[in-house]
Design a protein around this motif. Structure first.
Motif, PDB file in Angstrom:
ATOM      1  N   LYS A   5      27.433  29.954  41.251  1.00 33.33           N
ATOM      2  CA  LYS A   5      28.043  28.470  40.967  1.00 33.33           C
ATOM      3  C   LYS A   5      29.141  28.571  40.320  1.00 33.33           C
ATOM      4  CE  LYS A   5      25.745  23.937  40.442  1.00 33.33           C
ATOM      5  NZ  LYS A   5      24.309  23.220  40.156  1.00 33.33           N
ATOM      6  N   THR A   6      29.358  29.536  39.083  1.00 30.38           N
ATOM      7  CA  THR A   6      30.435  29.616  38.203  1.00 30.38           C
ATOM      8  C   THR A   6      31.738  30.326  38.977  1.00 30.38           C
ATOM      9  OG1 THR A   6      29.728  31.915  37.514  1.00 30.38           O
ATOM     10  CG2 THR A   6      29.170  29.604  36.527  1.00 30.38           C
ATOM     11  N   GLY A   7      31.412  30.939  40.230  1.00 31.44           N
ATOM     12  CA  GLY A   7      32.526  31.743  41.010  1.00 31.44           C
ATOM     13  C   GLY A   7      32.707  33.080  40.687  1.00 31.44           C
ATOM     14  N   ASP A   8      32.002  33.724  39.673  1.00 27.30           N
ATOM     15  CA  ASP A   8      32.223  35.080  39.383  1.00 27.30           C
ATOM     16  C   ASP A   8      31.567  35.880  40.327  1.00 27.30           C
ATOM     17  OD1 ASP A   8      33.275  35.095  36.214  1.00 27.30           O
ATOM     18  OD2 ASP A   8      31.823  33.457  36.514  1.00 27.30           O
ATOM     19  N   LEU A   9      32.489  36.622  41.019  1.00 26.80           N
ATOM     20  CA  LEU A   9      32.065  37.618  42.120  1.00 26.80           C
ATOM     21  C   LEU A   9      31.983  39.059  41.163  1.00 26.80           C
ATOM     22  CD1 LEU A   9      34.720  37.058  44.614  1.00 26.80           C
ATOM     23  CD2 LEU A   9      32.392  35.935  44.360  1.00 26.80           C
ATOM     24  N   GLU A  10      31.670  40.136  41.902  1.00 23.44           N
ATOM     25  CA  GLU A  10      31.482  41.434  41.418  1.00 23.44           C
ATOM     26  C   GLU A  10      32.505  41.944  40.535  1.00 23.44           C
ATOM     27  OE1 GLU A  10      29.733  45.879  42.565  1.00 23.44           O
ATOM     28  OE2 GLU A  10      30.342  44.482  44.056  1.00 23.44           O
ATOM     29  N   SER A  11      32.140  42.298  39.504  1.00 21.93           N
ATOM     30  CA  SER A  11      33.151  42.762  38.495  1.00 21.93           C
ATOM     31  C   SER A  11      34.144  44.101  38.874  1.00 21.93           C
ATOM     32  CB  SER A  11      32.892  42.903  37.114  1.00 21.93           C
ATOM     33  OG  SER A  11      33.706  43.243  36.156  1.00 21.93           O
ATOM     34  N   THR A  12      35.181  44.243  38.710  1.00 19.72           N
ATOM     35  CA  THR A  12      35.960  45.210  39.132  1.00 19.72           C
ATOM     36  C   THR A  12      36.225  46.197  37.967  1.00 19.72           C
ATOM     37  OG1 THR A  12      38.024  44.121  38.578  1.00 19.72           O
ATOM     38  CG2 THR A  12      37.137  44.285  41.005  1.00 19.72           C
TER      39      THR A  12
ATOM     40  N   ARG B  23      41.749  41.999  29.989  1.00 22.08           N
ATOM     41  CA  ARG B  23      43.142  41.293  29.576  1.00 22.08           C
ATOM     42  C   ARG B  23      44.190  42.176  30.064  1.00 22.08           C
ATOM     43  NH1 ARG B  23      46.558  41.834  25.280  1.00 22.08           N
ATOM     44  NH2 ARG B  23      45.791  43.900  24.613  1.00 22.08           N
ATOM     45  N   ASP B  24      44.088  43.418  30.388  1.00 23.08           N
ATOM     46  CA  ASP B  24      45.057  44.359  30.822  1.00 23.08           C
ATOM     47  C   ASP B  24      45.209  44.233  32.440  1.00 23.08           C
ATOM     48  OD1 ASP B  24      45.236  45.740  28.488  1.00 23.08           O
ATOM     49  OD2 ASP B  24      43.962  47.334  29.140  1.00 23.08           O
ATOM     50  N   LEU B  25      44.422  43.375  33.257  1.00 24.68           N
ATOM     51  CA  LEU B  25      44.716  43.010  34.408  1.00 24.68           C
ATOM     52  C   LEU B  25      45.843  41.846  34.504  1.00 24.68           C
ATOM     53  CD1 LEU B  25      40.869  42.833  35.574  1.00 24.68           C
ATOM     54  CD2 LEU B  25      42.633  44.952  36.107  1.00 24.68           C
ATOM     55  N   VAL B  26      45.971  40.947  33.613  1.00 28.32           N
ATOM     56  CA  VAL B  26      46.775  39.897  33.749  1.00 28.32           C
ATOM     57  C   VAL B  26      47.959  39.696  32.530  1.00 28.32           C
ATOM     58  CG1 VAL B  26      45.146  38.810  34.995  1.00 28.32           C
ATOM     59  CG2 VAL B  26      45.070  38.439  32.516  1.00 28.32           C
TER      60      VAL B  26
ATOM     61  N   ALA C 152      41.118  35.461  31.039  1.00 30.18           N
ATOM     62  CA  ALA C 152      40.702  37.083  31.280  1.00 30.18           C
ATOM     63  C   ALA C 152      39.492  37.180  30.110  1.00 30.18           C
ATOM     64  CB  ALA C 152      41.657  37.974  31.266  1.00 30.18           C
ATOM     65  N   ILE C 153      40.000  36.692  28.903  1.00 26.33           N
ATOM     66  CA  ILE C 153      38.852  36.981  27.796  1.00 26.33           C
ATOM     67  C   ILE C 153      37.831  36.000  28.042  1.00 26.33           C
ATOM     68  CG2 ILE C 153      38.689  36.599  25.349  1.00 26.33           C
ATOM     69  CD1 ILE C 153      41.778  37.185  25.075  1.00 26.33           C
ATOM     70  N   MET C 154      38.110  34.813  28.372  1.00 25.10           N
ATOM     71  CA  MET C 154      36.803  33.874  28.785  1.00 25.10           C
ATOM     72  C   MET C 154      35.950  34.519  29.677  1.00 25.10           C
ATOM     73  SD  MET C 154      38.391  30.158  28.804  1.00 25.10           S
ATOM     74  CE  MET C 154      38.757  29.378  27.369  1.00 25.10           C
ATOM     75  N   THR C 155      36.475  35.233  30.895  1.00 25.13           N
ATOM     76  CA  THR C 155      35.779  35.819  31.975  1.00 25.13           C
ATOM     77  C   THR C 155      35.024  36.816  31.435  1.00 25.13           C
ATOM     78  OG1 THR C 155      37.265  35.156  33.465  1.00 25.13           O
ATOM     79  CG2 THR C 155      35.948  36.811  34.204  1.00 25.13           C
TER      80      THR C 155
ATOM     81  N   LEU D   3      41.203  38.715  38.589  1.00 23.17           N
ATOM     82  CA  LEU D   3      39.847  38.744  37.978  1.00 23.17           C
ATOM     83  C   LEU D   3      38.629  38.450  38.621  1.00 23.17           C
ATOM     84  CD1 LEU D   3      40.917  35.993  35.074  1.00 23.17           C
ATOM     85  CD2 LEU D   3      40.652  38.499  35.048  1.00 23.17           C
ATOM     86  N   ASN D   4      38.929  38.402  40.241  1.00 19.60           N
ATOM     87  CA  ASN D   4      37.753  38.576  41.213  1.00 19.60           C
ATOM     88  C   ASN D   4      37.015  37.175  41.056  1.00 19.60           C
ATOM     89  OD1 ASN D   4      36.469  39.353  43.686  1.00 19.60           O
ATOM     90  ND2 ASN D   4      35.433  40.846  42.556  1.00 19.60           N
ATOM     91  N   LEU D   5      37.750  36.087  40.902  1.00 17.41           N
ATOM     92  CA  LEU D   5      37.144  34.725  40.726  1.00 17.41           C
ATOM     93  C   LEU D   5      37.101  33.878  42.041  1.00 17.41           C
ATOM     94  CD1 LEU D   5      38.264  33.872  37.253  1.00 17.41           C
ATOM     95  CD2 LEU D   5      36.134  34.551  37.830  1.00 17.41           C
TER      96      LEU D   5
END
Length: 269
Positions: free
Chosen positions: A50-57, A105-108, A123-126, A178-180
């Motif tokens: 529901k939040t849209g968070d897929l598998e973390s990379t 954070r390094d991703l973006v 990124a920090i929120m995720t 962020l894979n969202l």
């Protein structure tokens, strides 16, 4: 007097019936259609689907050095037993959480000291949201953590909505990094009810029955086309020959007869 007693008995009987049925009279009318409606399960607002968070990379290992120690010049020449003291497996969980946050954070990030840009904030929120989601799996009764997770998810969704309106290309880039998956707010939200759902299912059932009958009738007409075009070609040829025999100008051309014959031959194949 007897009529008054009968009225009192009937009123008490109705009251008892209402009390047994929870305040409503059941009329016992049931549909003969084979339609069964099952109430959809309630999905928590903190669920990743529901939040849209897929598998973390972003992945970490217990043998990895904590954030900041990987750049230490002293640890490069230190013995392995000393390096092991500064790995994630030997340090508190807060260090693992901090390293994951920095990797997100390094991703973006725009530069090394970027902590306040929209991309870095998301990124920090995720990273915090995914950490709390993992905590909810092991501690589902932690209400304080659940409420904070819901508030943080709503705040991130607001940030994503604003970024989507301001810069759509950057919005898509952030989602990819962020894979969202972005789930916008529905324009009209309606609570699923049994009555309305059964009406929709009944309408769909009626459409399926109607379409099935139309398909059967269409197939029946298609089966009759072969004899129809064969008979049509014969009758057109007969009409043309009779008009020529009577000395009249034929109203039917040879092309029409040939077209009907070809159509009949095509249907025969």
């Amino acid at each position: 007097m007897n009529s008054l007693l009968n009225n009192i008995k009937s009123v008490s009987l109705v009251a008892n019936t209402l009390a047994k049925n929870g305040g409503c009279v059941t009329r016992g009318l049931k549909s003969n259609l084979k339609i069964k409606w099952i109430r959809p399960p309630a999905i928590p607002c903190t669920d990743p689907s529901k939040t849209g968070d897929l598998e973390s990379t972003v992945k970490t290992s217990p043998d990895e050095l904590a954030f900041g120690y990987d750049k230490s010049e002293e640890l490069k020449d230190a013995p392995d037993i000393v390096k092991k003291l500064f790995t994630l497996g030997q340090l508190p969980t807060a260090e693992t959480k901090k390293l994951i946050r920095e990797k997100f954070r390094d991703l973006v990030k725009r530069h090394d000291m970027d902590y306040r840009s929209p991309e870095a904030t998301l990124a920090i929120m995720t990273s915090t949201i995914r950490h709390l989601q993992e905590c909810q799996k092991t501690h589902p009764r932690n209400r304080k953590s659940k409420h904070f997770l819901k508030e943080l998810n709503d705040k991130r969704k607001k940030y994503l909505t604003d970024l989507r309106r301001w810069d759509y290309k950057r919005f898509e880039w952030v989602l990819e990094k962020l894979n969202l998956v972005y789930h916008p707010y529905p324009e009209i939200w309606e609570k699923p009810t049994r009555k309305k759902s059964l009406r929709i299912l009944t309408k769909e059932h009626c459409n399926e029955v109607r379409q099935g009958k139309l398909d059967v009738y269409r197939a029946e007409l298609g089966a009759q086309q072969k004899n129809f075009f064969k008979e049509k070609a014969e009758k057109l040829a007969f009409i043309r020959s009779e008009e020529i025999a009577c000395g009249l100008e034929p109203t039917i051309t040879e092309e029409e007869i040939v077209a009907a014959q070809e159509k009949a031959a095509q249907l025969c194949k």
